[in-house]
Write a protein that holds these residues in place. Structure first.
Motif, mmCIF file in Angstrom:
data_model
loop_
_atom_site.group_PDB
_atom_site.id
_atom_site.type_symbol
_atom_site.label_atom_id
_atom_site.label_comp_id
_atom_site.label_asym_id
_atom_site.label_seq_id
_atom_site.Cartn_x
_atom_site.Cartn_y
_atom_site.Cartn_z
ATOM 1 N N PHE A 62 44.968 48.357 46.462
ATOM 2 C CA PHE A 62 44.444 47.375 47.394
ATOM 3 C C PHE A 62 44.911 47.766 48.788
ATOM 4 N N GLN A 95 45.342 45.802 52.902
ATOM 5 C CA GLN A 95 45.152 44.649 53.772
ATOM 6 C C GLN A 95 45.329 45.079 55.213
ATOM 7 N N GLU A 106 41.855 43.825 50.199
ATOM 8 C CA GLU A 106 40.633 44.432 49.665
ATOM 9 C C GLU A 106 40.978 45.398 48.539
ATOM 10 N N LEU A 107 40.295 45.294 47.429
ATOM 11 C CA LEU A 107 40.454 46.257 46.337
ATOM 12 C C LEU A 107 39.630 47.489 46.679
ATOM 13 N N THR A 127 42.687 44.034 33.258
ATOM 14 C CA THR A 127 41.755 44.161 34.385
ATOM 15 C C THR A 127 41.871 45.525 35.031
ATOM 16 N N TRP A 171 39.175 46.255 37.516
ATOM 17 C CA TRP A 171 38.534 45.944 38.802
ATOM 18 C C TRP A 171 38.306 44.449 38.824
ATOM 19 N N GLY A 172 38.952 43.753 39.749
ATOM 20 C CA GLY A 172 38.823 42.310 39.776
ATOM 21 C C GLY A 172 39.536 41.711 40.971
ATOM 22 N N THR A 173 39.783 40.430 40.887
ATOM 23 C CA THR A 173 40.452 39.727 41.977
ATOM 24 C C THR A 173 41.955 39.969 41.921
ATOM 25 N N GLU A 174 42.613 39.658 43.009
ATOM 26 C CA GLU A 174 44.064 39.806 43.065
ATOM 27 C C GLU A 174 44.739 39.043 41.925
ATOM 28 N N GLU A 199 43.928 38.581 39.036
ATOM 29 C CA GLU A 199 43.779 39.189 37.716
ATOM 30 C C GLU A 199 44.752 40.332 37.467
#
Length: 123
Positions: free
Chosen positions: A37, A39, A46-47, A102, A104-107, A109
């Motif tokens: 990620f 920032q 952002e991933l 996971t 690829w996913g949200t933070e 996860e």
């Protein structure tokens, strides 16, 4: 407990390359998906890249596709992010994260996080 430690950040010039490392300990590396990620100042995290433990094709965000390459070295429990053609907008704190489910996913996860390493792209 899984620990992740990033290294390789620093100050680079536009157009340069830089390689970041994420060393993973305390878990079974071969069963962990590891992602990067970033920032940027004033922006959301952002991933940007992920390498799943099953050996599938890496996934990249459009913002870095074609310039960044993620790779795993299982013998060293390390994931790398090779960054090329760096731009000023790549300036950010780069953080690696891991999860057994996971890729690829949200933070939220991703269960395990490093502390991050600063990359500054500037003349």
């Amino acid at each position: 407990q899984v620990h992740l430690v990033e290294s390789g950040g620093g100050l680079v010039q536009p157009g340069d390359s830089r390689k970041l490392s994420c060393e993973v300990s305390g878990g079974t590396f071969s069963e962990l998906n590891v992602a990067w990620f970033r920032q940027a100042p004033g922006k959301a995290r952002e991933l940007i890249a992920t390498a799943n433990y099953r050996g599938g094709r890496p996934i990249y965000a459009e913002s870095v596709k074609g310039r960044f390459t993620i790779s795993r070295e299982n013998a060293k429990n390390t994931v790398y992010l090779q960054m090329g053609s760096l731009k000023t907008e790549d300036t950010a704190i780069y953080t690696c994260a891991a999860d057994s489910q996971t890729a690829w996913g949200t933070e939220a996860e991703f269960d395990y996080w490093g502390q991050g390493t600063q990359v500054t792209v500037s003349l």
